[in-house]
Design a protein around this motif. Sequence first.
Motif, PDB file in Angstrom:
ATOM      1  N   ILE A  12       9.330  -4.798  -2.468  1.00  0.00           N
ATOM      2  CA  ILE A  12       9.531  -5.935  -2.019  1.00  0.00           C
ATOM      3  C   ILE A  12       7.981  -6.664  -1.721  1.00  0.00           C
ATOM      4  N   ILE A  13       7.015  -5.645  -1.418  1.00  0.00           N
ATOM      5  CA  ILE A  13       5.812  -6.253  -0.952  1.00  0.00           C
ATOM      6  C   ILE A  13       4.970  -6.385  -2.247  1.00  0.00           C
ATOM      7  N   ILE A  14       5.164  -5.620  -3.452  1.00  0.00           N
ATOM      8  CA  ILE A  14       4.389  -5.893  -4.523  1.00  0.00           C
ATOM      9  C   ILE A  14       5.010  -7.400  -5.146  1.00  0.00           C
ATOM     10  N   PHE A  15       6.442  -7.509  -5.149  1.00  0.00           N
ATOM     11  CA  PHE A  15       6.967  -8.539  -5.652  1.00  0.00           C
ATOM     12  C   PHE A  15       6.346 -10.053  -4.838  1.00  0.00           C
ATOM     13  N   LEU A  61       2.833 -14.928   0.721  1.00  0.00           N
ATOM     14  CA  LEU A  61       1.815 -14.480   1.379  1.00  0.00           C
ATOM     15  C   LEU A  61       2.343 -13.862   2.785  1.00  0.00           C
ATOM     16  N   VAL A  62       3.090 -14.789   3.349  1.00  0.00           N
ATOM     17  CA  VAL A  62       3.575 -14.217   4.867  1.00  0.00           C
ATOM     18  C   VAL A  62       4.704 -13.130   4.445  1.00  0.00           C
ATOM     19  N   LEU A  63       5.369 -13.139   3.407  1.00  0.00           N
ATOM     20  CA  LEU A  63       6.601 -12.183   3.114  1.00  0.00           C
ATOM     21  C   LEU A  63       5.733 -10.818   2.906  1.00  0.00           C
ATOM     22  N   GLY A  64       4.569 -10.714   2.027  1.00  0.00           N
ATOM     23  CA  GLY A  64       4.083  -9.651   1.572  1.00  0.00           C
ATOM     24  C   GLY A  64       3.547  -8.780   3.257  1.00  0.00           C
TER      25      GLY A  64
END
Length: 228
Positions: A12-15, A61-64
């Motif tokens: 998820i972070i990489i995506f 960016l906020v999601l990551g």
Amino acid sequence: MGIDLSLIWAVIIIFGIMMYVVMDGFDLGIGMLYPFFKDSGDRDVMMNTVAPVWDGNETWLVLGGAALFGAFPLAYAVVLSALYLPLIFMLVGLIFRGVAFEFRFKAKPAKQHIWDKAFIGGSLVATFFQGVALGAFIEGIPVENRSFAGGSLDWIAPFPLFCGLALIVAYTLLGCTWLIMKTEGRLQERMHDLARPLALVLLAIIGVVSLWTPLAHAEIAARWFSLP
């Protein structure tokens, strides 16, 4: 066989980071293309192509960042401790870029150049320090006793700074490709002319990075992959 939540969160972070680079990359690239276009009409067209989507693009960016904080708080703490200054500079650049988006359309023609400069400077600073942060992360972050063990200026090194310059070229090329899709006529032709040399420069940079990357050196790779 159980579900590996760590792996799922890592994906998820990489995506999220990948989507941010692609989606917000062309926004920042358009800001860095502004100096090549002095005509206010051309600049209006360039900004209008991203005005409906630029703020949504930044949510990746906020999601990551939020996923890293929630799933891997120790890694989040170490990375932020190591990259505090470049990340702050990046956020300042994004703020200037966002303010310029909103105020440029409301400013009088005589004052638009101020917000154009803020748009250019914010895009350039945000892009450069994103690349610096990535380069410093790849080069390796020293960790002792589950805490960052380096200095606040460790990111000032040849490889991170080179990565910052490389990302400027990459985002500018992304901006060119976006405008080639979204514009026509003389502006589109100029984007074609700019895209070709940028693509060649980017290929040369990729070749240099493939030989220079710290991961090519066994001792640095071992440190990068080591767990605290």
